[in-house]
Design a protein around this motif. Structure first.
Motif, PDB file in Angstrom:
ATOM      1  N   LEU A  25       0.820  -1.198   0.000  1.00 51.45           N
ATOM      2  CA  LEU A  25       0.000   0.000   0.000  1.00 51.45           C
ATOM      3  C   LEU A  25       0.861   1.257   0.000  1.00 51.45           C
ATOM      4  N   ILE A  29       0.786   4.103  -2.941  1.00 50.27           N
ATOM      5  CA  ILE A  29       0.503   5.516  -2.663  1.00 50.27           C
ATOM      6  C   ILE A  29       1.675   6.388  -3.087  1.00 50.27           C
ATOM      7  N   ASP A  30       2.892   5.927  -2.836  1.00 48.46           N
ATOM      8  CA  ASP A  30       4.067   6.694  -3.229  1.00 48.46           C
ATOM      9  C   ASP A  30       4.144   6.837  -4.746  1.00 48.46           C
ATOM     10  N   VAL A  33       1.605   9.537  -5.978  1.00 46.18           N
ATOM     11  CA  VAL A  33       1.824  10.964  -5.704  1.00 46.18           C
ATOM     12  C   VAL A  33       3.016  11.537  -6.463  1.00 46.18           C
TER      13      VAL A  33
END
Length: 113
Positions: A25, A29-30, A33
């Motif tokens: 996860l 997410i990294d 972004v």
């Protein structure tokens, strides 16, 4: 007493599964972004490619469960997340950090000193 010992959170494999899911996860997410042009500038695969791979790895583990011992999908997704974290993320982070290339205070003409 038997009910207390039968809880999932006492099983160390459950904790390993939670850690793997959390790691995937975080990588997803990294990747989401980071800027698209940074992937191309770092000469890595596109942002869409990494989002698809990491999203599939995370989604399949949510759907089928994390089984480190017998599931090829869990291991393949973990390898993809590790590759992203140790190869792609540092290259992109170096390009997008403040100053346009990281901390250059201790840089000489041939590298750090």
């Amino acid at each position: 007493m038997g009910q207390i010992l039968g809880l999932h959170y006492l099983n160390p494999f459950w904790w390993v599964g939670v850690a793997i899911l959390g790691f995937k996860l975080f990588a997803l997410i990294d990747a989401a972004v980071r800027r698209e042009d940074a992937y191309r500038a770092a000469d890595k695969k596109t942002k869409g490619f990494w989002l698809a791979i990491l999203g599939a790895a995370f989604g399949l583990d949510l759907l089928f469960g994390v089984d480190l011992l017998y599931s090829f999908l869990t291991i393949a997704g973990l390898v993809a997340a590790i590759v992203y974290m140790v190869d792609v993320r540092p290259a992109i982070k170096e390009l997008t950090s403040r100053g346009g290339g990281g901390d250059r205070r201790n840089m000489g003409p041939y590298g750090p000193w």
